[in-house]
Design a protein around this motif. Sequence first.
Motif, short mmCIF file in Angstrom:
data_model
loop_
_atom_site.label_atom_id
_atom_site.label_comp_id
_atom_site.label_asym_id
_atom_site.label_seq_id
_atom_site.Cartn_x
_atom_site.Cartn_y
_atom_site.Cartn_z
N LYS A 150 -1.61 3.15 8.19
CA LYS A 150 -1.62 4.27 7.24
C LYS A 150 -1.98 5.58 7.92
O LYS A 150 -2.81 5.62 8.83
CB LYS A 150 -2.63 4.00 6.13
CG LYS A 150 -2.17 3.05 5.06
CD LYS A 150 -3.22 2.95 3.96
CE LYS A 150 -2.74 2.08 2.81
NZ LYS A 150 -3.76 1.96 1.76
N TYR B 278 -1.21 -0.88 5.83
CA TYR B 278 0.04 -0.36 6.37
C TYR B 278 0.66 0.68 5.44
O TYR B 278 0.44 0.66 4.23
CB TYR B 278 1.04 -1.50 6.59
CG TYR B 278 0.47 -2.62 7.42
CD1 TYR B 278 0.25 -2.47 8.78
CD2 TYR B 278 0.15 -3.84 6.83
CE1 TYR B 278 -0.29 -3.50 9.54
CE2 TYR B 278 -0.39 -4.88 7.58
CZ TYR B 278 -0.61 -4.70 8.93
OH TYR B 278 -1.15 -5.71 9.67
N SER B 279 1.47 1.55 6.03
CA SER B 279 2.16 2.57 5.24
C SER B 279 3.28 1.94 4.43
O SER B 279 3.83 0.88 4.81
CB SER B 279 2.75 3.64 6.16
OG SER B 279 3.82 3.11 6.93
N ASP B 280 3.64 2.57 3.31
CA ASP B 280 4.73 2.07 2.49
C ASP B 280 6.04 2.03 3.26
O ASP B 280 6.83 1.09 3.12
CB ASP B 280 4.89 2.95 1.24
CG ASP B 280 3.73 2.82 0.28
OD1 ASP B 280 2.99 1.82 0.37
OD2 ASP B 280 3.55 3.73 -0.56
N ALA B 281 6.25 3.05 4.10
CA ALA B 281 7.50 3.12 4.87
C ALA B 281 7.61 1.95 5.84
O ALA B 281 8.67 1.33 5.99
CB ALA B 281 7.57 4.44 5.63
N TRP B 282 6.50 1.61 6.50
CA TRP B 282 6.53 0.50 7.46
C TRP B 282 6.73 -0.82 6.73
O TRP B 282 7.48 -1.68 7.19
CB TRP B 282 5.23 0.47 8.26
CG TRP B 282 5.24 -0.55 9.36
CD1 TRP B 282 5.76 -0.40 10.61
CD2 TRP B 282 4.73 -1.89 9.30
NE1 TRP B 282 5.60 -1.56 11.35
CE2 TRP B 282 4.96 -2.50 10.56
CE3 TRP B 282 4.09 -2.64 8.31
CZ2 TRP B 282 4.59 -3.80 10.85
CZ3 TRP B 282 3.72 -3.95 8.60
CH2 TRP B 282 3.96 -4.52 9.85
N LEU B 283 6.08 -1.00 5.59
CA LEU B 283 6.24 -2.24 4.83
C LEU B 283 7.69 -2.41 4.36
O LEU B 283 8.24 -3.51 4.40
CB LEU B 283 5.29 -2.23 3.63
CG LEU B 283 3.80 -2.39 3.96
CD1 LEU B 283 2.97 -2.14 2.70
CD2 LEU B 283 3.51 -3.78 4.53
N GLU B 284 8.30 -1.31 3.94
CA GLU B 284 9.70 -1.37 3.51
C GLU B 284 10.60 -1.70 4.69
O GLU B 284 11.57 -2.48 4.57
CB GLU B 284 10.12 -0.04 2.89
CG GLU B 284 11.56 0.02 2.41
CD GLU B 284 11.87 -1.01 1.33
OE1 GLU B 284 13.04 -1.42 1.23
OE2 GLU B 284 10.95 -1.40 0.56
N LYS C 9 10.39 -5.31 5.31
CA LYS C 9 11.12 -6.02 4.26
C LYS C 9 12.61 -6.05 4.56
O LYS C 9 13.28 -7.08 4.41
CB LYS C 9 10.85 -5.35 2.92
CG LYS C 9 11.47 -6.02 1.73
CD LYS C 9 11.11 -5.29 0.45
CE LYS C 9 11.76 -5.91 -0.77
NZ LYS C 9 11.40 -5.16 -2.02
#
Length: 451
Positions: A398, A434-440, A443
């Motif tokens: 993050k 983790y950041s939302d962008a990295w998690l996406e 995915k």
Amino acid sequence: MDKDTTRRSFMKKSTAVAAGAALTSTIARTAHAQGSDEIKIALIGCGGRGSGASQNIFNTKGNVKLVAMADAFQNKISSAHASLSRKNAAKIDCPPERQFAGFDGYKKAIDSDCDLVIIATPPGFKPQQFEYAVQQGKHVFCEKPVASDAPGVRRFLDAVEESKKKKLMVGIGLQRRHEPMYMQAIDRIHEGAIGDVLALRVYWNGGGIWYRNRQEDHSEMGFQTNNWYHFNWLSGDQICEQHIHNLDVGCWVKGEYPVECNGMGGRGQRMDGDATKSQIFDHTFCEYTFSDGTKMFSQGRHLKGSWTHVAEYAHGTKGTADLSGGKIEGPNAWSFDKKLNPNGHQQEQHDLIEALMRGEIYNEGEYGAHSTFTAILGREACYSGKIVKWDDLLAGGKNLCPGIDSYTLDSDPPAMPGEDGKYPVPVPGQYVPYSDAWLEEQKQKKKRKKA
């Protein structure tokens, strides 16, 4: 950055000039303004550590002069200037026109006719300030930790690479690296005095830390910046701000950085549990794992009435080392007379200034950033209650202070109080590191792999 660079690359030669660690460059007295042997200094961050580092530099044999100062608050500049002037009047030439208040003051101080920049601001601000100093071609002494989050560490490491290209001195305030007691003990461990290292134990257990009440004339940003230790985006929590020293020693002994960490922690006493005043934990426990499976166990806390202990230990197949005590027990027993160990804060400045005077350059930026990230890895493991891997967190951690380059004292800080006045406090089991962008991104990678 490949895994070897981010985790296992470890430069034993970078511990200190006194240990033969200096990387000699063709740079010489011309490193100083107009070829003079005078070293002109700009101080960024005029609190206790900034003033302390300045005094340590004044105590060296160097022909040094403080020519510029910067801090978010004018009163801190004035106070530090007055205090330093009482002892070192001949070494200070910093009139009001070179005293710069405000969040952008660091740029003006760095742009002054200075050779060496001391960065002693809250960790959240250091990556941008270090980056700017390197861009301007200045030597730097930067206090630890060098960042408060993964994006800040990446930014700092990028600037370190640029500093190497420019042959700039980079000193980091991990002063144990400059103390003969630690250096000799760790040299012996690396030579096999305790055999193979099986486990490490590191501690920073104390009773508490300062707290500064809100001032009527402070904005929310002003309050948090003045009370920076108690906000994660600014300090990185106790594990980063203080326990980093012990974690750094453990990694120095091991000769690498951990691949993952799991941990636990919380707030048992911090401000009597009042989340309207602080958001950091007051106790953490971490189990770090290195690439060969070796463990480093870490305790960091601020709990009054509890066991206080600041130390590092290494356990091997042939003995045990008490690093903070300067002792090795076993068939290769050894001890160091602690009375002969110099003050680390002072010694690191002796080493830095003497190296500059000789025209030598060494760069501690890489291990400063990696040791900082070791602390961040532990913090995120404690906050989340999950196993956190080094490579994942470095890539996707993050951003605790988005938009920091545009912050002013009138900006809303990234950690705003809720309607109840409480600041957000991480809850293990719910917090996501983790950041939302990295998690996406992860995915989508899984979807592509299945397809």
